[in-house]
Scaffold this motif. Sequence first.
Motif, PDB file in Angstrom:
ATOM      1  N   VAL A  14       0.834  -1.208   0.000  1.00 21.59           N
ATOM      2  CA  VAL A  14       0.000   0.000   0.000  1.00 21.59           C
ATOM      3  C   VAL A  14       0.866   1.255   0.000  1.00 21.59           C
ATOM      4  CG1 VAL A  14      -1.657   1.321   1.372  1.00 21.59           C
ATOM      5  CG2 VAL A  14      -2.017  -1.102   0.998  1.00 21.59           C
ATOM      6  N   ILE A  15       1.962   1.263   0.763  1.00 19.60           N
ATOM      7  CA  ILE A  15       2.852   2.429   0.788  1.00 19.60           C
ATOM      8  C   ILE A  15       3.472   2.650  -0.585  1.00 19.60           C
ATOM      9  CG2 ILE A  15       5.058   3.255   1.705  1.00 19.60           C
ATOM     10  CD1 ILE A  15       4.231   1.958   4.387  1.00 19.60           C
ATOM     11  N   THR A  16       3.899   1.580  -1.232  1.00 14.42           N
ATOM     12  CA  THR A  16       4.505   1.716  -2.561  1.00 14.42           C
ATOM     13  C   THR A  16       3.489   2.213  -3.586  1.00 14.42           C
ATOM     14  OG1 THR A  16       5.970  -0.112  -2.004  1.00 14.42           O
ATOM     15  CG2 THR A  16       5.806   0.486  -4.316  1.00 14.42           C
ATOM     16  N   VAL A  17       2.291   1.667  -3.577  1.00 14.52           N
ATOM     17  CA  VAL A  17       1.261   2.095  -4.528  1.00 14.52           C
ATOM     18  C   VAL A  17       0.864   3.545  -4.279  1.00 14.52           C
ATOM     19  CG1 VAL A  17      -1.147   1.718  -5.201  1.00 14.52           C
ATOM     20  CG2 VAL A  17       0.401  -0.216  -4.999  1.00 14.52           C
ATOM     21  N   LEU A  18       0.696   3.914  -3.007  1.00 13.07           N
ATOM     22  CA  LEU A  18       0.311   5.295  -2.697  1.00 13.07           C
ATOM     23  C   LEU A  18       1.409   6.280  -3.080  1.00 13.07           C
ATOM     24  CD1 LEU A  18      -1.523   4.832   0.701  1.00 13.07           C
ATOM     25  CD2 LEU A  18      -2.524   5.576  -1.455  1.00 13.07           C
ATOM     26  N   ALA A  19       2.669   5.899  -2.880  1.00 15.58           N
ATOM     27  CA  ALA A  19       3.765   6.778  -3.280  1.00 15.58           C
ATOM     28  C   ALA A  19       3.775   6.993  -4.792  1.00 15.58           C
ATOM     29  CB  ALA A  19       5.100   6.205  -2.810  1.00 15.58           C
ATOM     30  N   ALA A  20       3.510   5.936  -5.537  1.00 14.68           N
ATOM     31  CA  ALA A  20       3.433   6.079  -6.997  1.00 14.68           C
ATOM     32  C   ALA A  20       2.242   6.944  -7.392  1.00 14.68           C
ATOM     33  CB  ALA A  20       3.334   4.699  -7.647  1.00 14.68           C
ATOM     34  N   LEU A  21       1.116   6.790  -6.709  1.00  7.95           N
ATOM     35  CA  LEU A  21      -0.054   7.604  -7.026  1.00  7.95           C
ATOM     36  C   LEU A  21       0.167   9.077  -6.685  1.00  7.95           C
ATOM     37  CD1 LEU A  21      -2.994   5.293  -5.897  1.00  7.95           C
ATOM     38  CD2 LEU A  21      -2.366   5.942  -8.234  1.00  7.95           C
ATOM     39  N   VAL A  22       0.912   9.346  -5.620  1.00  7.76           N
ATOM     40  CA  VAL A  22       1.173  10.739  -5.225  1.00  7.76           C
ATOM     41  C   VAL A  22       1.895  11.485  -6.332  1.00  7.76           C
ATOM     42  CG1 VAL A  22       2.562  12.169  -3.664  1.00  7.76           C
ATOM     43  CG2 VAL A  22       1.096  10.413  -2.734  1.00  7.76           C
ATOM     44  N   VAL A  23       2.876  10.858  -6.944  1.00  8.13           N
ATOM     45  CA  VAL A  23       3.658  11.564  -7.956  1.00  8.13           C
ATOM     46  C   VAL A  23       3.053  11.496  -9.346  1.00  8.13           C
ATOM     47  CG1 VAL A  23       5.805  11.331  -6.686  1.00  8.13           C
ATOM     48  CG2 VAL A  23       5.178   9.587  -8.328  1.00  8.13           C
ATOM     49  N   THR A  24       2.017  10.691  -9.540  1.00  7.04           N
ATOM     50  CA  THR A  24       1.427  10.607 -10.875  1.00  7.04           C
ATOM     51  C   THR A  24       0.100  11.348 -11.011  1.00  7.04           C
ATOM     52  OG1 THR A  24       0.364   8.510 -10.288  1.00  7.04           O
ATOM     53  CG2 THR A  24       2.502   8.399 -11.409  1.00  7.04           C
ATOM     54  N   ARG A  25      -0.472  11.828  -9.943  1.00  8.46           N
ATOM     55  CA  ARG A  25      -1.745  12.551 -10.015  1.00  8.46           C
ATOM     56  C   ARG A  25      -1.513  13.954 -10.565  1.00  8.46           C
ATOM     57  NH1 ARG A  25      -4.743   8.971 -10.877  1.00  8.46           N
ATOM     58  NH2 ARG A  25      -2.772   7.995 -11.168  1.00  8.46           N
ATOM     59  N   SER A  26      -2.411  14.404 -11.401  1.00  8.36           N
ATOM     60  CA  SER A  26      -2.289  15.763 -11.946  1.00  8.36           C
ATOM     61  C   SER A  26      -2.897  16.799 -11.015  1.00  8.36           C
ATOM     62  CB  SER A  26      -2.962  15.839 -13.316  1.00  8.36           C
ATOM     63  OG  SER A  26      -4.342  15.552 -13.196  1.00  8.36           O
ATOM     64  N   ASN A  27      -3.803  16.404 -10.157  1.00 11.36           N
ATOM     65  CA  ASN A  27      -4.404  17.328  -9.199  1.00 11.36           C
ATOM     66  C   ASN A  27      -3.601  17.304  -7.901  1.00 11.36           C
ATOM     67  OD1 ASN A  27      -6.031  18.788  -7.456  1.00 11.36           O
ATOM     68  ND2 ASN A  27      -7.921  17.938  -8.284  1.00 11.36           N
ATOM     69  N   PRO A  28      -2.992  18.430  -7.498  1.00  2.00           N
ATOM     70  CA  PRO A  28      -2.146  18.428  -6.308  1.00  2.00           C
ATOM     71  C   PRO A  28      -2.900  18.179  -5.012  1.00  2.00           C
ATOM     72  CG  PRO A  28      -2.250  20.615  -7.283  1.00  2.00           C
ATOM     73  CD  PRO A  28      -2.962  19.707  -8.195  1.00  2.00           C
ATOM     74  N   VAL A  29      -4.175  18.521  -4.959  1.00  2.00           N
ATOM     75  CA  VAL A  29      -4.949  18.254  -3.743  1.00  2.00           C
ATOM     76  C   VAL A  29      -5.137  16.746  -3.574  1.00  2.00           C
ATOM     77  CG1 VAL A  29      -7.134  18.663  -2.569  1.00  2.00           C
ATOM     78  CG2 VAL A  29      -6.086  20.494  -3.885  1.00  2.00           C
ATOM     79  N   HIS A  30      -5.371  16.040  -4.666  1.00  2.00           N
ATOM     80  CA  HIS A  30      -5.471  14.586  -4.596  1.00  2.00           C
ATOM     81  C   HIS A  30      -4.145  13.986  -4.138  1.00  2.00           C
ATOM     82  CE1 HIS A  30      -8.944  14.617  -7.756  1.00  2.00           C
ATOM     83  NE2 HIS A  30      -9.309  15.083  -6.579  1.00  2.00           N
ATOM     84  N   SER A  31      -3.040  14.542  -4.610  1.00  2.00           N
ATOM     85  CA  SER A  31      -1.727  14.058  -4.191  1.00  2.00           C
ATOM     86  C   SER A  31      -1.515  14.246  -2.699  1.00  2.00           C
ATOM     87  CB  SER A  31      -0.615  14.782  -4.962  1.00  2.00           C
ATOM     88  OG  SER A  31      -0.647  14.421  -6.307  1.00  2.00           O
ATOM     89  N   VAL A  32      -1.941  15.372  -2.164  1.00  2.00           N
ATOM     90  CA  VAL A  32      -1.777  15.634  -0.733  1.00  2.00           C
ATOM     91  C   VAL A  32      -2.619  14.658   0.084  1.00  2.00           C
ATOM     92  CG1 VAL A  32      -2.197  17.340   1.082  1.00  2.00           C
ATOM     93  CG2 VAL A  32      -1.101  18.041  -1.030  1.00  2.00           C
ATOM     94  N   VAL A  33      -3.835  14.377  -0.356  1.00  2.00           N
ATOM     95  CA  VAL A  33      -4.685  13.433   0.380  1.00  2.00           C
ATOM     96  C   VAL A  33      -4.090  12.026   0.322  1.00  2.00           C
ATOM     97  CG1 VAL A  33      -6.952  12.345   0.421  1.00  2.00           C
ATOM     98  CG2 VAL A  33      -6.755  14.810   0.091  1.00  2.00           C
ATOM     99  N   LEU A  34      -3.582  11.619  -0.827  1.00  2.00           N
ATOM    100  CA  LEU A  34      -2.929  10.316  -0.932  1.00  2.00           C
ATOM    101  C   LEU A  34      -1.672  10.255  -0.067  1.00  2.00           C
ATOM    102  CD1 LEU A  34      -3.365   9.708  -4.756  1.00  2.00           C
ATOM    103  CD2 LEU A  34      -4.431   8.415  -2.909  1.00  2.00           C
ATOM    104  N   LEU A  35      -0.951  11.360   0.019  1.00  2.00           N
ATOM    105  CA  LEU A  35       0.228  11.424   0.878  1.00  2.00           C
ATOM    106  C   LEU A  35      -0.156  11.263   2.341  1.00  2.00           C
ATOM    107  CD1 LEU A  35       3.298  11.874   0.639  1.00  2.00           C
ATOM    108  CD2 LEU A  35       2.863  14.297   1.002  1.00  2.00           C
TER     109      LEU A  35
END
Length: 171
Positions: A14-35
Amino acid sequence: MSLPEFFFYYHSVVITVLAALVVTRSNPVHSVVLLLVMFFHVAGLYLFLNAEFLAAIQIIVYAGAILVLFLFVVFLLNLRNELMAKIYIIRWPFGLIAVAGILVIIFSGIRSFTLGPLGEYTIQRIVSETHTVAIGKVLYTQFIFPFEVASLLLLVAIVGAVVLAKKQLRT
């Protein structure tokens, strides 16, 4: 597979998948929530490793303070134009090549990795002294110089940020 193995594998995947999702999302708010979700899973992994102090610090410092700072920066920036533009789509093959190169370097480093000598703190000693006392003793005796250098660098960064913000307020 035992329950501890399942717990460890779940958190690491889950940590690896979430880290990949954080850097691939185009919306920065979504990245912050995933982080934020990733920080909680890292804290869960620390709890699994019997490092309760590090888990609490992970939640308080990273999920509390650092993430709020990231969120403030995201909200202060005007990102509407950047979100509408699709300028980064063409460059993804170069990023893929860079990631492949970094992975080759990491795996070659892992293959040549050897453990150093064991420290003086055994599991029984850490349990008897508690984790916080053990971390404090090592941090303020053996690693006092790097700790003070990191403190000084943070102080310089804070003063620099205040000076830059003060100049922008005057103009």
